[in-house]
Design a protein around this motif. Structure first.
Motif, PDB file in Angstrom:
ATOM      1  N   CYS A  98       0.854  -1.179   0.000  1.00 49.77           N
ATOM      2  CA  CYS A  98       0.000   0.000   0.000  1.00 49.77           C
ATOM      3  C   CYS A  98       0.895   1.235   0.000  1.00 49.77           C
ATOM      4  CB  CYS A  98      -0.900  -0.024   1.226  1.00 49.77           C
ATOM      5  SG  CYS A  98      -1.880   1.483   1.385  1.00 49.77           S
ATOM      6  N   CYS A 123      -0.169   3.397   3.617  1.00 51.73           N
ATOM      7  CA  CYS A 123       0.273   2.931   4.936  1.00 51.73           C
ATOM      8  C   CYS A 123       1.531   2.077   4.862  1.00 51.73           C
ATOM      9  CB  CYS A 123      -0.851   2.178   5.643  1.00 51.73           C
ATOM     10  SG  CYS A 123      -1.284   0.616   4.864  1.00 51.73           S
ATOM     11  N   CYS A 183      -4.561  -0.084  -0.023  1.00 52.01           N
ATOM     12  CA  CYS A 183      -5.148  -1.258   0.607  1.00 52.01           C
ATOM     13  C   CYS A 183      -6.579  -0.939   1.041  1.00 52.01           C
ATOM     14  CB  CYS A 183      -4.302  -1.718   1.778  1.00 52.01           C
ATOM     15  SG  CYS A 183      -4.483  -0.716   3.254  1.00 52.01           S
ATOM     16  N   CYS A 196      -7.098   1.846   3.504  1.00 52.69           N
ATOM     17  CA  CYS A 196      -6.715   3.196   3.073  1.00 52.69           C
ATOM     18  C   CYS A 196      -7.584   3.727   1.948  1.00 52.69           C
ATOM     19  CB  CYS A 196      -5.255   3.203   2.625  1.00 52.69           C
ATOM     20  SG  CYS A 196      -4.087   2.941   3.970  1.00 52.69           S
TER      21      CYS A 196
END
Ligand SMILES: [Zn+2]
Ligand SMILES: [Zn+2]
Ligand SMILES: [Zn+2]
Length: 125
Positions: A87, A90, A121, A124
């Motif tokens: 991701c 994050c 992801c 997120c």
């Protein structure tokens, strides 16, 4: 360092992997393991686990090596040819279970692929 202690450390490392659904870097392991376990010990254990077909490693953004548990691999023979996902928000990394179909070529015998997929992801998005 005695054998018992070494085994205890290895078990601790395995437990961290089993409890995490994400792939982990050596630095992330160091953060959660006993303070008496130093960096070189962690790298040695990760090398051994990879040799034993317990975990596999791959490079992520910034050339940081991550490790994740294997499925169906054995000592000296890894059969993980799946993609990994990172991701961009994050920075978490995980295995993608979808198999990658390896191309065939007359110029080379292709046996594995290192594919890093990037994006956002679930948490997120
Ligand atoms: Zn493997
Ligand atoms: Zn994310
Ligand atoms: Zn993987």
């Amino acid at each position: 360092m005695g054998v018992v202690r070494k085994t205890k450390h290895l078990e601790q490392v395995l437990r961290v992997f089993l409890q995490s659904s994400d792939a982990l870097s050596a630095g992330m392991l160091l953060d959660v393991l006993d303070k008496e376990i130093n960096k070189s010990t962690v790298y040695r254990m990760l090398d051994k686990l990879e040799d034993d077909g317990v975990i596999h490693s791959f490079l992520t953004m910034g050339q940081i090596r991550f490790y994740a548990l294997c499925k169906g691999c054995s000592s000296g023979r890894h059969v993980d040819s799946h993609a990994h996902f990172q991701c961009t928000s994050c920075k978490r990394v995980s295995c993608f279970s979808e198999e990658i179909v390896l191309p065939t070529s007359e110029r080379a015998r292709i046996t594995s692929a290192q594919v890093l997929l990037t994006g956002q992801c679930e948490s997120c998005l």
